[in-house]
Design a protein around this motif. Structure first.
Motif, short mmCIF file in Angstrom:
data_model
loop_
_atom_site.label_atom_id
_atom_site.label_comp_id
_atom_site.label_asym_id
_atom_site.label_seq_id
_atom_site.Cartn_x
_atom_site.Cartn_y
_atom_site.Cartn_z
N PHE A 1 0.80 -1.22 0.00
CA PHE A 1 0.00 0.00 0.00
C PHE A 1 0.84 1.29 0.00
O PHE A 1 0.37 2.32 -0.47
CB PHE A 1 -0.94 0.01 1.21
CG PHE A 1 -2.01 -1.05 1.14
CD1 PHE A 1 -3.12 -0.89 0.34
CD2 PHE A 1 -1.88 -2.22 1.87
CE1 PHE A 1 -4.09 -1.88 0.26
CE2 PHE A 1 -2.85 -3.21 1.80
CZ PHE A 1 -3.96 -3.04 0.99
N LEU A 2 2.06 1.23 0.53
CA LEU A 2 2.87 2.44 0.68
C LEU A 2 4.16 2.40 -0.13
O LEU A 2 4.98 3.31 -0.03
CB LEU A 2 3.21 2.68 2.16
CG LEU A 2 2.03 2.77 3.13
CD1 LEU A 2 2.54 2.95 4.55
CD2 LEU A 2 1.09 3.90 2.75
N GLY A 3 4.32 1.36 -0.93
CA GLY A 3 5.60 1.16 -1.61
C GLY A 3 5.96 2.26 -2.59
O GLY A 3 7.14 2.51 -2.84
N ARG A 4 4.96 2.95 -3.17
CA ARG A 4 5.23 3.99 -4.16
C ARG A 4 5.12 5.40 -3.58
O ARG A 4 5.32 6.39 -4.30
CB ARG A 4 4.26 3.84 -5.34
CG ARG A 4 4.45 2.54 -6.11
CD ARG A 4 3.50 2.47 -7.31
NE ARG A 4 2.12 2.27 -6.88
CZ ARG A 4 1.08 2.90 -7.41
NH1 ARG A 4 1.26 3.81 -8.35
NH2 ARG A 4 -0.15 2.65 -6.99
N LEU A 5 4.84 5.48 -2.30
CA LEU A 5 4.55 6.80 -1.71
C LEU A 5 5.77 7.73 -1.73
O LEU A 5 5.62 8.94 -1.89
CB LEU A 5 4.04 6.61 -0.28
CG LEU A 5 3.46 7.84 0.41
CD1 LEU A 5 2.29 8.41 -0.38
CD2 LEU A 5 3.03 7.49 1.84
N SER A 6 6.97 7.19 -1.58
CA SER A 6 8.16 8.04 -1.51
C SER A 6 8.39 8.79 -2.81
O SER A 6 9.02 9.85 -2.82
CB SER A 6 9.40 7.21 -1.16
OG SER A 6 9.76 6.34 -2.23
N THR B 1 16.24 13.57 -2.86
CA THR B 1 16.60 13.14 -4.21
C THR B 1 15.39 13.00 -5.13
O THR B 1 15.56 12.87 -6.34
CB THR B 1 17.35 11.80 -4.18
OG1 THR B 1 16.51 10.80 -3.57
CG2 THR B 1 18.65 11.92 -3.39
N ALA B 2 14.20 12.98 -4.57
CA ALA B 2 12.98 12.82 -5.38
C ALA B 2 12.14 14.08 -5.27
O ALA B 2 11.86 14.56 -4.17
CB ALA B 2 12.18 11.61 -4.92
N THR B 3 11.73 14.62 -6.40
CA THR B 3 10.88 15.81 -6.42
C THR B 3 9.45 15.41 -6.07
O THR B 3 8.88 14.53 -6.73
CB THR B 3 10.90 16.47 -7.80
OG1 THR B 3 12.25 16.78 -8.14
CG2 THR B 3 10.06 17.74 -7.80
N PRO B 4 8.87 15.99 -5.04
CA PRO B 4 7.47 15.66 -4.70
C PRO B 4 6.55 15.86 -5.90
O PRO B 4 6.68 16.83 -6.64
CB PRO B 4 7.14 16.64 -3.56
CG PRO B 4 8.47 16.93 -2.93
CD PRO B 4 9.45 16.95 -4.08
N ALA B 5 5.63 14.92 -6.07
CA ALA B 5 4.74 14.95 -7.23
C ALA B 5 3.32 14.69 -6.77
O ALA B 5 3.09 14.01 -5.76
CB ALA B 5 5.17 13.89 -8.25
N PRO B 6 2.33 15.20 -7.50
CA PRO B 6 0.92 14.93 -7.13
C PRO B 6 0.59 13.46 -7.31
O PRO B 6 1.31 12.72 -7.99
CB PRO B 6 0.13 15.81 -8.11
CG PRO B 6 1.06 16.04 -9.26
CD PRO B 6 2.45 16.07 -8.68
#
Length: 380
Positions: free
Chosen positions: A45-50, A170-175
């Motif tokens: 459920f949270l694997g792609r949240l980062s 290192t990751a740009t926050p995205a909607p």
């Protein structure tokens, strides 16, 4: 490493809980299942949240869950407390396995080429080894044997939180964060044909890791005739630590060749482990464990390298989620079955079941392993 040192710290204490609190082998196996199930659910459920909120917030949440788990384990006298503590550790490990591992890959240099897969897959094994040995030593020789290791790990986790806070994102926050909570399991099309063999590698090797957590402490005491918590920590670390040594060796071969070599070595080691259990030979048990662990390291890092072939920033968190979903499924399902069988089968008999799984997976890998570039050519 800090995350999985916390996870490994509990292993040598299992026999203490058995002796002093009356916990059964079936109860201990349920704690392994609780840990693995929590990790599975978190990855699903949270694997792609980062990829949407950033690597740092997920990394800090992971470390915080581990901190709560350690606080619960400071006072264990009921099996429910142990299960709850291990469940929280599973949540933290699940967040780390996708978000924090992707953070490692994002930050890694491009050369040497094998470094990314080794750093991302083997910090788990190294952390487990360090945690188990440190725990075994402190339980046997330090004051407050049931609590001191958790105090040390809590300090290490707090330091880790501080280091992540001052590290760059290192990751740009995205909607799309809420949409990312919808389970989605898959790897890029270009490496999809590699997944069945990689699954066999992850399932068998992580099943053996769960076997070492749930049943080897009791086996060491009953079949190999020692109650030393340090020996238990060393035995567990011999499997996990040797994996760290084996992983860079696999970088000398193509992913397919390395998976074959690793799984053959893993099978040979597991055969030696079963022989040592039958003969009650501690030296053979440790030696075979090292051999199996080295084979595991070669195979896991090669399988990871194959699945990461040509990956982009957006691919990494979902790919690692799949890797660890397979891995923790291998840890959970056999441990759940074996735990239920402890009332009718002896621990040496249960070890034969894990040996049969190693044999089947090794044969499947030898026959089916492929290299990423071969797959890419086949699709043209």
């Amino acid at each position: 490493m800090a995350v999985f040192a916390a996870v490994g710290a509990t292993i040598p204490l299992f026999n203490v809980y058995r002796a002093e609190d009356g916990f059964s082998n079936a109860g201990i196996s349920i704690t392994v299942v609780a840990y693995s199930a929590a990790t599975l659910a978190t990855l699903l459920f949270l694997g792609r949240l980062s990829g949407h909120v950033g690597r740092r917030p997920i990394s800090i949440a992971s470390l915080s869950a581990l901190l709560l788990g350690c606080l619960l384990l400071l006072d264990v006298h009921e099996i429910g407390t142990l299960i709850a503590g291990r469940f929280m550790m599973g949540l933290g490990a699940g967040l780390a396995s996708s978000g924090l591992t992707s953070y490692i890959v994002d930050a890694a240099p491009s050369r040497p080429a094998w470094l990314t897969s080794v750093a991302s897959s083997q910090t788990v094994m190294l952390g487990l080894s360090v945690g188990a040995i440190a725990s075994g030593a402190l339980v046997q020789y330090g004051p407050w044997p049931r609590e001191l290791i958790y105090v040390v790990v809590i300090a290490l986790l707090l330091l880790s939180v501080a280091l992540v806070v001052v590290s760059p994102e290192t990751a740009t926050p995205a909607p799309g964060a809420w949409r990312s909570l919808r389970p989605r399991v898959g790897v890029p099309v270009r490496v999809r044909r590699l997944l069945p063999v990689a699954a066999a590698v992850f399932l068998a090797t992580w099943a053996a890791g769960a076997f070492y957590q749930a049943f080897v402490p009791a086996l060491v005491e009953e079949q190999l005739h020692t109650r030393s918590t340090l020996v238990i920590g060393v035995v567990f670390a011999a499997y996990m630590g040797a994996s760290v040594i084996g992983a860079p060796l696999g970088g000398r071969f193509t992913p397919a060749s390395a998976q074959r070599l690793g799984m053959i070595s893993f099978l040979a080691g597991m055969t030696g482990v079963i022989t040592a259990i039958a003969t009650g030979t501690l030296v053979l048990f440790i030696g075979a464990t090292v051999f199996a662990g080295a084979g595991q390291g070669i195979a896991i890092s090669a399988a990871t390298r194959g699945l990461l072939h040509g990956s982009t920033l957006a691919d990494r968190a979902p790919t690692f989620s799949v890797i660890y979903l397979l891995s923790y499924s291998g840890a959970t399902i056999p441990a759940l079955i074996a735990g239920q069988l402890t009332s009718t089968l002896s621990l040496p008999q249960i070890s034969l079941g894990y040996g049969a799984l190693a044999l089947a997976s090794a044969l499947f890998t030898v026959l089916g392993a492929r290299d990423p570039h071969v797959t890419a050519l086949a699709k043209r």
